[in-house]
Design a protein around this motif. Sequence first.
Motif, PDB file in Angstrom:
ATOM      1  N   GLU A   1       0.844  -1.187   0.000  1.00 53.24           N
ATOM      2  CA  GLU A   1       0.000   0.000   0.000  1.00 53.24           C
ATOM      3  C   GLU A   1       0.882   1.240   0.000  1.00 53.24           C
ATOM      4  N   ARG A   2       0.540   2.186  -0.885  1.00 53.74           N
ATOM      5  CA  ARG A   2       1.356   3.393  -1.028  1.00 53.74           C
ATOM      6  C   ARG A   2       0.467   4.621  -0.896  1.00 53.74           C
ATOM      7  N   ASP A   3       1.053   5.681  -0.396  1.00 55.24           N
ATOM      8  CA  ASP A   3       0.369   6.970  -0.341  1.00 55.24           C
ATOM      9  C   ASP A   3       0.578   7.642  -1.698  1.00 55.24           C
ATOM     10  N   ILE A   4      -0.354   7.414  -2.626  1.00 57.11           N
ATOM     11  CA  ILE A   4      -0.186   7.852  -3.999  1.00 57.11           C
ATOM     12  C   ILE A   4      -0.045   9.370  -4.096  1.00 57.11           C
ATOM     13  N   ARG A   5      -0.850  10.096  -3.344  1.00 58.38           N
ATOM     14  CA  ARG A   5      -0.843  11.565  -3.447  1.00 58.38           C
ATOM     15  C   ARG A   5       0.470  12.181  -2.975  1.00 58.38           C
ATOM     16  N   ALA A   6       1.205  11.461  -2.156  1.00 59.72           N
ATOM     17  CA  ALA A   6       2.459  12.012  -1.637  1.00 59.72           C
ATOM     18  C   ALA A   6       3.640  11.786  -2.578  1.00 59.72           C
ATOM     19  N   ILE A   7       3.450  11.007  -3.620  1.00 65.99           N
ATOM     20  CA  ILE A   7       4.563  10.651  -4.515  1.00 65.99           C
ATOM     21  C   ILE A   7       4.823  11.790  -5.494  1.00 65.99           C
ATOM     22  N   ARG A   8       6.090  12.141  -5.664  1.00 58.27           N
ATOM     23  CA  ARG A   8       6.534  13.126  -6.646  1.00 58.27           C
ATOM     24  C   ARG A   8       7.632  12.482  -7.490  1.00 58.27           C
ATOM     25  N   LEU A   9       7.430  12.463  -8.796  1.00 63.79           N
ATOM     26  CA  LEU A   9       8.443  11.854  -9.661  1.00 63.79           C
ATOM     27  C   LEU A   9       9.683  12.736  -9.730  1.00 63.79           C
ATOM     28  N   PRO A  10      10.866  12.153  -9.660  1.00 59.77           N
ATOM     29  CA  PRO A  10      12.094  12.944  -9.768  1.00 59.77           C
ATOM     30  C   PRO A  10      12.393  13.280 -11.226  1.00 59.77           C
ATOM     31  N   ARG A  11      13.168  14.306 -11.450  1.00 60.18           N
ATOM     32  CA  ARG A  11      13.623  14.639 -12.799  1.00 60.18           C
ATOM     33  C   ARG A  11      14.877  13.826 -13.121  1.00 60.18           C
ATOM     34  N   TRP A  12      14.683  12.525 -13.098  1.00 58.49           N
ATOM     35  CA  TRP A  12      15.799  11.602 -13.346  1.00 58.49           C
ATOM     36  C   TRP A  12      15.849  11.257 -14.833  1.00 58.49           C
ATOM     37  N   GLY A  13      17.041  11.350 -15.438  1.00 61.98           N
ATOM     38  CA  GLY A  13      17.218  10.936 -16.816  1.00 61.98           C
ATOM     39  C   GLY A  13      16.510  11.845 -17.810  1.00 61.98           C
ATOM     40  N   ARG A  14      16.667  11.507 -19.072  1.00 61.81           N
ATOM     41  CA  ARG A  14      16.040  12.273 -20.146  1.00 61.81           C
ATOM     42  C   ARG A  14      16.047  11.437 -21.427  1.00 61.81           C
ATOM     43  N   VAL A  15      15.278  11.895 -22.398  1.00 64.58           N
ATOM     44  CA  VAL A  15      15.243  11.275 -23.723  1.00 64.58           C
ATOM     45  C   VAL A  15      16.096  12.122 -24.660  1.00 64.58           C
ATOM     46  N   VAL A  16      17.011  11.483 -25.379  1.00 65.33           N
ATOM     47  CA  VAL A  16      17.927  12.216 -26.257  1.00 65.33           C
ATOM     48  C   VAL A  16      17.916  11.591 -27.642  1.00 65.33           C
ATOM     49  N   ALA A  17      18.162  12.429 -28.649  1.00 67.46           N
ATOM     50  CA  ALA A  17      18.346  11.925 -30.012  1.00 67.46           C
ATOM     51  C   ALA A  17      19.701  11.247 -30.098  1.00 67.46           C
ATOM     52  N   ALA A  18      19.763  10.196 -30.888  1.00 63.24           N
ATOM     53  CA  ALA A  18      20.993   9.398 -30.956  1.00 63.24           C
ATOM     54  C   ALA A  18      21.344   9.089 -32.404  1.00 63.24           C
ATOM     55  N   GLU A  19      22.625   8.887 -32.632  1.00 62.75           N
ATOM     56  CA  GLU A  19      23.102   8.446 -33.939  1.00 62.75           C
ATOM     57  C   GLU A  19      23.064   6.925 -33.983  1.00 62.75           C
ATOM     58  N   GLY A  20      22.777   6.387 -35.134  1.00 63.50           N
ATOM     59  CA  GLY A  20      22.785   4.941 -35.259  1.00 63.50           C
ATOM     60  C   GLY A  20      21.414   4.378 -35.554  1.00 63.50           C
ATOM     61  N   VAL A  21      21.248   3.115 -35.204  1.00 62.92           N
ATOM     62  CA  VAL A  21      20.024   2.402 -35.556  1.00 62.92           C
ATOM     63  C   VAL A  21      18.834   2.930 -34.775  1.00 62.92           C
ATOM     64  N   VAL A  22      19.019   3.152 -33.483  1.00 62.03           N
ATOM     65  CA  VAL A  22      17.925   3.620 -32.634  1.00 62.03           C
ATOM     66  C   VAL A  22      17.987   5.144 -32.569  1.00 62.03           C
TER      67      VAL A  22
END
Length: 416
Positions: free
Chosen positions: A6-27
């Motif tokens: 059981e979690r206190d959903i309203r108290a959760i704040r997502l961190p600004r962890w990581g990011r999406v970046v453009a990449a060279e190559g196949v992906v």
Amino acid sequence: MFDAVERDIRAIRLPRWGRVVAAEGVVPWLVVDPEGVPVVPIRRFLADFVARDNRPGSVRSYAYDLLRWWRWLRVVEVAWDKATPTEGRDLVLWLKQAEKLRRSPRTKSAATAGTVNPITRKQYLDDRYKPRTTRHSNAVVRSFYEYWIDIGEGPLINPVPRDRARGRRRPNAHHNPLEPFRPDARLRYNPKVPKRQPREIPDERWNELFGGLRSNRDRALLALDVSNGARACELLGIRSVDLDWGDQRVLVCRKGTGAEQWLPASPEAFVWIRLYLADLGESLAPNDPLWWTLRRRDRGDGLRRQPLNYEALRAVLKRANDLLGTNWTMHDLRHTASLRMARDKTLSLRDVQVILGHAHLSTTADVYLIEDEAEVVRRVQRHLVDREQQIQEPTQSVAVGYDASDLTVLFGGTPQ
């Protein structure tokens, strides 16, 4: 077993962890951690996703949903390969009440966020996650875990399970070959999405919007879009060689399939394209993009011409909307063109499907073969007025040979 957490959903704040970046190559797009190192499980899944012939835009969309899932797992302190349906369920609950992470606070749009525009009757976007966002997130996370379960390197259970009804353990077990296959059971925690009607720009509002544009390029873009209903990304991909001046057609690359298709355009659209090219002041090579804009580069060499992108196209409409006090979008132009074609008695529904690029005729019928609500209201209003007039009109005299009292019993009213 999984519901014990059981979690206190309203108290959760997502961190600004990581990011999406453009990449060279196949992906073309990757999810990286704060140090810029790609997240290996996501990278391997996206490589498989690209191999299944998905387009870069879809890869980017999947990457952002998986970044949110990774942030969620960090908050609840669960390893990605130990996630259970509890984590999937709690993320859905969190999305229902959370606000989106913004890089900067709202300024001018703060007063209108979530309200309804009095002219267009459309709601402005707010900072809440919509049901469609939740459904897409569930589909992406489930697809990610299906990949890892299939290759035998992931968990034994998918954190986004299906909700199979009782007695339907084998989907399509008794399928009639004359009928289409029914989709498998829905995802358990998918929210319901109300069916939206297409948003049409009335003719008088369209004239106001067109008059609020500032350049021949912008007029050419919108006139072309409202004549054939092409998507914004398809319009932006048009090259100089893709214009057929003789037959007044344009060649677009269809979203999703990537297939090339000729679409008709109105004579007015080609007039504005000609005026725009004259304003451009230089001839374009055959494979050059058709749409260009001026932007200041960081190198300090002043304004430079560069291809028009989606953000610049949005800015075109934003300037017109600010002038008119509206909130029209490019997709409203597609809806407008589609409804105009669907109402034309000389065009079949199959014609409309081909021009819009729908894979199935049912998609065109479900979205655009509808009764216009405004027209329905007008017809009912006319019915009410006619009925009121019928009640107020004096009744006709009874013909010779009929008894007035008998007719009163039979039909009601007070015959004279």
